[in-house]
Write an enzyme that holds these catalytic residues in place. Structure first.
Site, mmCIF file in Angstrom:
data_model
loop_
_atom_site.group_PDB
_atom_site.id
_atom_site.type_symbol
_atom_site.label_atom_id
_atom_site.label_comp_id
_atom_site.label_asym_id
_atom_site.label_seq_id
_atom_site.Cartn_x
_atom_site.Cartn_y
_atom_site.Cartn_z
ATOM 1 N N CYS A 1 2.914 -4.894 6.706
ATOM 2 C CA CYS A 1 2.692 -4.638 5.286
ATOM 3 C C CYS A 1 3.921 -4.018 4.633
ATOM 4 O O CYS A 1 4.795 -3.476 5.313
ATOM 5 C CB CYS A 1 1.495 -3.721 5.089
ATOM 6 N N HIS B 1 0.827 -1.214 0.000
ATOM 7 C CA HIS B 1 0.000 0.000 0.000
ATOM 8 C C HIS B 1 0.857 1.258 0.000
ATOM 9 O O HIS B 1 2.085 1.209 0.117
ATOM 10 C CB HIS B 1 -0.935 -0.013 1.210
#
Length: 204
Positions: A174, A158
């Site tokens: 992440c 992301h």
């Protein structure tokens, strides 16, 4: 190493037309992308066409090498577009092979229950979620990683509104790119693309 548009075209050979058309334009736009950052990134973390030396990495697949803080989107013949990333901090980075099952622009976000338990002072306020936008921790784009059983792993590739964290291990697991760079990656990565997150210290 920089390459001409003709070289980019050669190495993107059998990738889909959508992938190719985005490729040439985005490579040419790298200087503009760099200028868009409030924080000046080191040159090595700017998107660039490189020879990965890995003929075994399949075109269209994504590879995150945490020790180097690089993400490779594979083209043909070992060529790749390489981006700088931030990765999960100690104890939270989860290696493995996953599939991009969903993509979203300006995604909605909710911290996981584990995140809320670990840092309630930071995340409890978002237990009902946060709509997409410039202040959302997932940034401008997100790729959602699922396991081989079709389950959401809650791992994402992301964007981030904290570009200074690129090149460091600070996230909850992440892989993050700057908002400018994740927009570029988003347009290139197909649904069902395979994503390989290599173990730290593996030398991948």
């Amino acid at each position: 190493m920089r390459f001409s548009k003709a070289q980019v075209a050669h190495h993107t050979g059998s990738i889909t037309r959508r992938f190719f058309v985005g490729g040439v334009g985005a490579i040419a736009a790298v200087p503009q992308m760099a200028l868009a950052h409030k924080v000046q990134l080191p040159d090595r973390f700017l998107p660039q066409l490189v020879n990965s030396g890995r003929r075994d990495w399949v075109a269209g697949s994504v590879h995150v090498v945490p020790d180097d803080f690089f993400l490779y989107l594979m083209l043909q013949d070992g060529m790749a577009i390489r981006y700088g990333v931030g990765v999960g901090r100690k104890g939270l980075y989860e290696p493995g092979t996953f599939t991009v099952a969903r993509k979203a622009k300006w995604p909605w976000w909710r911290p996981t229950n584990a995140m809320i338990r670990r840092e309630p002072h930071k995340y409890a306020r978002y237990k009902d979620g946060l709509k997409g936008g410039p202040n959302n921790p997932l940034g401008a784009r997100a790729l959602y990683l699922y396991d081989d059983a079709g389950r959401d792993t809650y791992l994402r590739i992301h964007g981030t509104n904290e570009p200074h964290t690129i090149g460091s291990a600070v996230s909850n697991g992440c892989a993050r790119l700057t908002n400018e760079h994740v927009k570029d990656l988003y347009e290139r990565v197909e649904i069902d693309a395979r994503v390989h997150l290599y173990p730290k210290g593996s030398g991948a």
